[in-house]
Design an enzyme around this catalytic site. Structure first.
Site, PDB file in Angstrom:
ATOM      1  N   ARG A  66      37.644  12.204  66.788  1.00  0.00           N
ATOM      2  CA  ARG A  66      38.130  11.277  67.815  1.00  0.00           C
ATOM      3  C   ARG A  66      37.344  11.379  69.110  1.00  0.00           C
ATOM      4  O   ARG A  66      37.312  10.433  69.898  1.00  0.00           O
ATOM      5  CB  ARG A  66      39.635  11.460  68.034  1.00  0.00           C
ATOM      6  CG  ARG A  66      40.443  10.737  66.990  1.00  0.00           C
ATOM      7  CD  ARG A  66      41.894  11.156  67.013  1.00  0.00           C
ATOM      8  NE  ARG A  66      42.117  12.352  66.230  1.00  0.00           N
ATOM      9  CZ  ARG A  66      43.149  13.152  66.363  1.00  0.00           C
ATOM     10  NH1 ARG A  66      44.053  12.915  67.273  1.00  0.00           N
ATOM     11  NH2 ARG A  66      43.276  14.206  65.579  1.00  0.00           N
ATOM     12  N   GLU A 103      45.397  28.384  64.727  1.00  0.00           N
ATOM     13  CA  GLU A 103      46.672  29.096  64.607  1.00  0.00           C
ATOM     14  C   GLU A 103      46.724  29.860  63.276  1.00  0.00           C
ATOM     15  O   GLU A 103      47.114  31.019  63.225  1.00  0.00           O
ATOM     16  CB  GLU A 103      47.808  28.088  64.710  1.00  0.00           C
ATOM     17  CG  GLU A 103      49.140  28.744  64.992  1.00  0.00           C
ATOM     18  CD  GLU A 103      50.241  27.715  65.164  1.00  0.00           C
ATOM     19  OE1 GLU A 103      49.929  26.520  65.274  1.00  0.00           O
ATOM     20  OE2 GLU A 103      51.417  28.132  65.167  1.00  0.00           O
TER      21      GLU A 103
END
Ligand code: AMP
Length: 183
Positions: A66, A103
């Site tokens: 993006r 994460e």
């Protein structure tokens, strides 16, 4: 600011929030609805380009995927070049890369080491900053290639995730058009 352009508050209303994507508990801030709106896209690029110009951009770097949308448009608006920072294995030349923690697990970004010159001022552009891991890795990668990285710009900030603070600790000034608190 030009009166012809939508202001950030109106741009924020064009972001679609999708709950529980890609997993439960995540509020996904979807730019599809912003970039599908002609004035929304143009105005987002206009504001980012003004910030990049103020930051002395000589080149824009954007992260796959993006960041390519906004970054390339900002580069065109300023009449400067664009550096794609890519996912692994996409570039057909010898790359430099950086592994960074997610994460769960790790990820990697790669770029053409010749895409920037030593001492060139590169401004990073992406759609959204969350934990800042992607932007920090991009900063390190561009610096490894010899660029000066002092500014990173995002359409959306999720301030509660601390990414902007992390970039500031790495001497990168952060500019954003809007934020969504509480995520
Ligand atoms: P981070 O490295 O944590 O700052 O994550 C940045 C990247 O993950 C951005 O390029 C976004 O495209 C994507 N991202 C992370 N969280 C969200 C979210 N809540 N909504 C939409 N995109 C997200």
């Amino acid at each position: 600011m030009s009166a012809d352009h939508m202001k950030p508050k109106a741009l924020k209303a064009l972001i679609r929030t999708v709950p529980d994507f890609p997993e439960f508990g995540i509020q996904f801030r979807d730019i599809t609805t912003l970039i599908g709106h002609p004035e929304g896209l143009m105005s987002s690029v206009y504001h980012l380009a003004e910030l990049a110009r103020a930051g002395g951009a000589q080149k824009i770097a954007g992260m796959e995927a993006r960041g390519f949308i906004f970054g390339a448009a900002v580069a065109v608006a300023l009449g400067i070049g664009f550096v794609p920072v890519r996912k692994p294995g996409k570039l057909p030349i010898k790359t430099i890369g950086i592994d960074y923690a997610l994460e769960y697990g790790t990820d990697r970004l790669e770029m053409d080491p010749d895409a920037v010159s030593t001492g060139e001022k590169v401004v990073i552009v992406d759609d959204l900053i969350a934990t800042g891991g992607t932007a920090l890795a991009t900063t390190e990668l561009l610096r490894k290639a010899g660029a000066i990285v002092e500014h990173a710009l995002f359409v959306i900030d999720l301030p509660d995730l601390g990414g902007a603070a992390k970039l500031r600790d790495a001497d990168v000034m952060v500019g954003t058009l809007m934020d969504f608190e509480g995520d």
